[in-house]
Design a protein around this motif. Structure first.
Motif, PDB file in Angstrom:
ATOM      1  N   ASP A   1     -18.751 -24.563   5.768  1.00 54.35           N
ATOM      2  CA  ASP A   1     -18.216 -24.075   4.578  1.00 54.35           C
ATOM      3  C   ASP A   1     -18.784 -25.011   3.133  1.00 54.35           C
ATOM      4  O   ASP A   1     -18.066 -25.760   2.911  1.00 54.35           O
ATOM      5  CB  ASP A   1     -16.715 -24.231   4.249  1.00 54.35           C
ATOM      6  CG  ASP A   1     -16.103 -23.683   3.365  1.00 54.35           C
ATOM      7  OD1 ASP A   1     -16.620 -23.270   2.330  1.00 54.35           O
ATOM      8  OD2 ASP A   1     -14.827 -23.300   3.404  1.00 54.35           O
ATOM      9  N   VAL A   2     -19.896 -24.654   2.900  1.00 53.82           N
ATOM     10  CA  VAL A   2     -20.520 -25.314   1.886  1.00 53.82           C
ATOM     11  C   VAL A   2     -19.708 -25.375   0.556  1.00 53.82           C
ATOM     12  O   VAL A   2     -19.791 -26.558   0.125  1.00 53.82           O
ATOM     13  CB  VAL A   2     -21.990 -24.530   1.585  1.00 53.82           C
ATOM     14  CG1 VAL A   2     -22.841 -25.353   0.225  1.00 53.82           C
ATOM     15  CG2 VAL A   2     -22.964 -24.510   2.726  1.00 53.82           C
ATOM     16  N   ALA A   3     -18.962 -24.470   0.187  1.00 52.61           N
ATOM     17  CA  ALA A   3     -18.300 -24.422  -1.223  1.00 52.61           C
ATOM     18  C   ALA A   3     -17.098 -25.489  -0.792  1.00 52.61           C
ATOM     19  O   ALA A   3     -17.044 -26.395  -1.856  1.00 52.61           O
ATOM     20  CB  ALA A   3     -17.849 -23.253  -1.410  1.00 52.61           C
ATOM     21  N   ALA A   4     -16.449 -25.541   0.317  1.00 53.20           N
ATOM     22  CA  ALA A   4     -15.550 -26.425   0.473  1.00 53.20           C
ATOM     23  C   ALA A   4     -16.183 -27.846   0.726  1.00 53.20           C
ATOM     24  O   ALA A   4     -15.490 -28.961  -0.152  1.00 53.20           O
ATOM     25  CB  ALA A   4     -14.458 -26.071   1.619  1.00 53.20           C
ATOM     26  N   LEU A   5     -17.169 -28.072   1.052  1.00 52.49           N
ATOM     27  CA  LEU A   5     -17.847 -29.511   1.055  1.00 52.49           C
ATOM     28  C   LEU A   5     -18.182 -29.841  -0.265  1.00 52.49           C
ATOM     29  O   LEU A   5     -17.829 -31.225  -0.712  1.00 52.49           O
ATOM     30  CB  LEU A   5     -19.018 -29.151   2.137  1.00 52.49           C
ATOM     31  CG  LEU A   5     -19.044 -29.647   3.529  1.00 52.49           C
ATOM     32  CD1 LEU A   5     -20.685 -29.050   4.125  1.00 52.49           C
ATOM     33  CD2 LEU A   5     -18.592 -31.087   3.827  1.00 52.49           C
ATOM     34  N   ALA A   6     -18.605 -29.177  -1.036  1.00 50.78           N
ATOM     35  CA  ALA A   6     -18.972 -29.513  -2.421  1.00 50.78           C
ATOM     36  C   ALA A   6     -17.894 -29.868  -3.405  1.00 50.78           C
ATOM     37  O   ALA A   6     -17.913 -30.752  -3.876  1.00 50.78           O
ATOM     38  CB  ALA A   6     -20.293 -28.194  -3.006  1.00 50.78           C
ATOM     39  N   LEU A   7     -16.795 -28.959  -3.129  1.00 46.47           N
ATOM     40  CA  LEU A   7     -15.814 -28.845  -3.962  1.00 46.47           C
ATOM     41  C   LEU A   7     -15.066 -30.394  -3.641  1.00 46.47           C
ATOM     42  O   LEU A   7     -14.662 -31.080  -4.473  1.00 46.47           O
ATOM     43  CB  LEU A   7     -14.782 -27.663  -3.929  1.00 46.47           C
ATOM     44  CG  LEU A   7     -13.578 -27.765  -4.727  1.00 46.47           C
ATOM     45  CD1 LEU A   7     -13.842 -27.812  -6.093  1.00 46.47           C
ATOM     46  CD2 LEU A   7     -12.811 -26.334  -4.217  1.00 46.47           C
ATOM     47  N   ASN A   8     -14.557 -30.529  -2.330  1.00 48.92           N
ATOM     48  CA  ASN A   8     -13.768 -31.644  -2.062  1.00 48.92           C
ATOM     49  C   ASN A   8     -14.686 -32.686  -2.276  1.00 48.92           C
ATOM     50  O   ASN A   8     -13.824 -33.853  -2.706  1.00 48.92           O
ATOM     51  CB  ASN A   8     -13.499 -31.349  -0.471  1.00 48.92           C
ATOM     52  CG  ASN A   8     -12.509 -30.303  -0.282  1.00 48.92           C
ATOM     53  OD1 ASN A   8     -12.395 -29.380  -1.013  1.00 48.92           O
ATOM     54  ND2 ASN A   8     -11.755 -30.256   0.775  1.00 48.92           N
ATOM     55  N   GLY A   9     -16.027 -32.907  -1.966  1.00 44.56           N
ATOM     56  CA  GLY A   9     -16.579 -34.073  -2.489  1.00 44.56           C
ATOM     57  C   GLY A   9     -16.746 -34.246  -3.821  1.00 44.56           C
ATOM     58  O   GLY A   9     -16.237 -35.543  -4.035  1.00 44.56           O
ATOM     59  N   ALA A  10     -16.721 -33.477  -4.586  1.00 44.41           N
ATOM     60  CA  ALA A  10     -16.610 -33.570  -6.212  1.00 44.41           C
ATOM     61  C   ALA A  10     -15.420 -33.875  -6.560  1.00 44.41           C
ATOM     62  O   ALA A  10     -15.172 -34.700  -7.444  1.00 44.41           O
ATOM     63  CB  ALA A  10     -17.088 -32.334  -6.833  1.00 44.41           C
ATOM     64  N   LYS A  11     -14.178 -33.685  -5.989  1.00 43.48           N
ATOM     65  CA  LYS A  11     -12.961 -33.781  -6.660  1.00 43.48           C
ATOM     66  C   LYS A  11     -12.597 -35.252  -6.103  1.00 43.48           C
ATOM     67  O   LYS A  11     -11.850 -36.042  -6.817  1.00 43.48           O
ATOM     68  CB  LYS A  11     -12.037 -32.752  -5.695  1.00 43.48           C
ATOM     69  CG  LYS A  11     -11.980 -31.419  -6.479  1.00 43.48           C
ATOM     70  CD  LYS A  11     -11.050 -30.496  -5.655  1.00 43.48           C
ATOM     71  CE  LYS A  11      -9.752 -30.667  -5.677  1.00 43.48           C
ATOM     72  NZ  LYS A  11      -8.811 -29.910  -4.785  1.00 43.48           N
ATOM     73  N   LEU A  12     -12.973 -35.538  -4.683  1.00 43.86           N
ATOM     74  CA  LEU A  12     -12.751 -37.108  -4.662  1.00 43.86           C
ATOM     75  C   LEU A  12     -13.574 -37.826  -5.372  1.00 43.86           C
ATOM     76  O   LEU A  12     -12.891 -38.871  -5.862  1.00 43.86           O
ATOM     77  CB  LEU A  12     -13.060 -37.213  -3.090  1.00 43.86           C
ATOM     78  CG  LEU A  12     -12.942 -38.533  -2.389  1.00 43.86           C
ATOM     79  CD1 LEU A  12     -11.694 -39.012  -2.457  1.00 43.86           C
ATOM     80  CD2 LEU A  12     -13.445 -38.618  -0.896  1.00 43.86           C
TER      81      LEU A  12
END
Length: 339
Positions: free
Chosen positions: A296-307
């Motif tokens: 899930d590339v979108a979740a990887l990127a979004l969660n990494g960015a949010k953190l």
């Protein structure tokens, strides 16, 4: 019509009949002001084309509003999709994203990190096989996709690669494979957490099904490009190596395997099942279409960015280690259990 030549904050405040502090509160959506004031200020900003001086803001707040991204390569579709997703998130938060490609070279990797830190980025997203050259970077760091040896205590957002490996084994077994091989890049063995976890999960899945397998006899080492994997599979078949399933730790290798098997008259999936990992877009259009494990590339990127954003904006100091679920995408390169 209002003149759209560059205007200052003071000029904008005078036109809106408010203080410069009120303009700043509206821009940052922070503090008390009426809805009527917000509407008046935002309308004037739109009409005048006013843009805050980012450099001056950086000096006042000690923030550069910039994030660094260390990435191994950009030609790999998986990493290209990560860049695209991260760019969208940080743009929405008014941060610039500086992307540095290391080409999997350690010296270049370390130089890129030093360069980004020297430019004063507010945070760093780190996708690398190499440990950070400095223990204390002075800015928040989130390891994305993989965790280098020695950086296990840093914040991380990764896919559930171990479960993905188990899914691959279970899928091949359900398709009738009892003598599978793994395609793997030798440079990834022993040092890259993503690949090692995929291999460990694959071995667990085979053992649970009672299938005897060893890395010594069941692994075909090849660079993870379509051309190299095609040549290596063809060579193995012509040398008499017998197998009824292929698990490639990356989709590029699986796509190469499909071609190599076709070159040697092996039918997929009738004779050999093939499964990859990542779900790159090209896999859907191969013949047969590639069965794979989707990250899930979108979740990887979004969660990494949010953190990273939470730490940069001091909303949270908690260091998290998050695992993003993966999923099986069943297509035509693996037989169904009813076949």
């Amino acid at each position: 019509m209002i003149d759209k030549s560059p205007i200052s904050l003071k000029e904008l405040a005078k036109m809106a009949n408010v203080s410069t502090a009120t303009i700043s509160r509206v821009l940052n959506d922070n503090g008390r002001f009426s809805e009527e004031t917000r509407h008046r200020v935002l309308s004037l900003i739109k009409e005048t084309g006013y843009s805050p001086n980012v450099a001056a803001k950086a000096l006042r707040t000690r923030n550069a509003y910039a994030v660094g991204l260390i990435i191994p390569e950009v030609v790999n579709q998986f990493f290209a999709r990560i860049i695209d997703s991260l760019g969208r998130v940080f743009f929405d938060h008014n941060y610039s994203l500086f992307v540095c490609c290391t080409d999997e070279d350690q010296e270049k990797n370390n130089a890129m990190v030093a360069n980004l830190l020297g430019k004063g980025v507010d945070g760093l997203l780190y996708i690398s096989r190499y440990p950070l050259h400095s223990g204390d970077t002075g800015v928040p760091v989130v390891c994305l996709d993989r965790v280098p040896p020695g950086d296990e205590e840093r914040c991380s957002i990764v896919s559930d690669n171990r479960h993905g490996g188990r899914l691959a084994a279970e899928t091949l077994i359900a398709g009738g494979s009892r003598n599978p091989v793994i395609l793997c890049d030798p440079i990834d063995l022993g040092g890259l957490s993503t690949i090692e976890n995929r291999l460990a999960g694959f071995e667990e899945g085979l053992r649970a099904a009672g299938v005897t397998w060893s890395r010594r006899t069941g692994m075909i080492k090849t660079p993870m490009t379509v051309g190299a994997a095609r040549e290596r599979i063809s060579k193995a078949v012509r040398a008499g190596k017998r197998f009824d399933g292929v698990f490639s730790t990356l989709d590029a290798g699986a796509l190469g395997a499909l071609l190599g098997l076709e070159d040697t008259g092996i039918r997929v999936p009738d004779d050999v099942n093939v499964i990859g990992f990542d779900d790159v877009p090209l896999g859907e259009y191969s013949r047969p279409a590639l069965t794979t494990i989707r990250q899930d590339v979108a979740a990887l990127a979004l969660n990494g960015a949010k953190l990273l954003l939470a730490q940069m904006e001091k909303k949270s100091y908690d260091c998290r280690h998050e695992v993003i679920p993966v999923a099986l995408v069943k297509r035509g390169s693996v037989r169904s259990s009813s076949d």
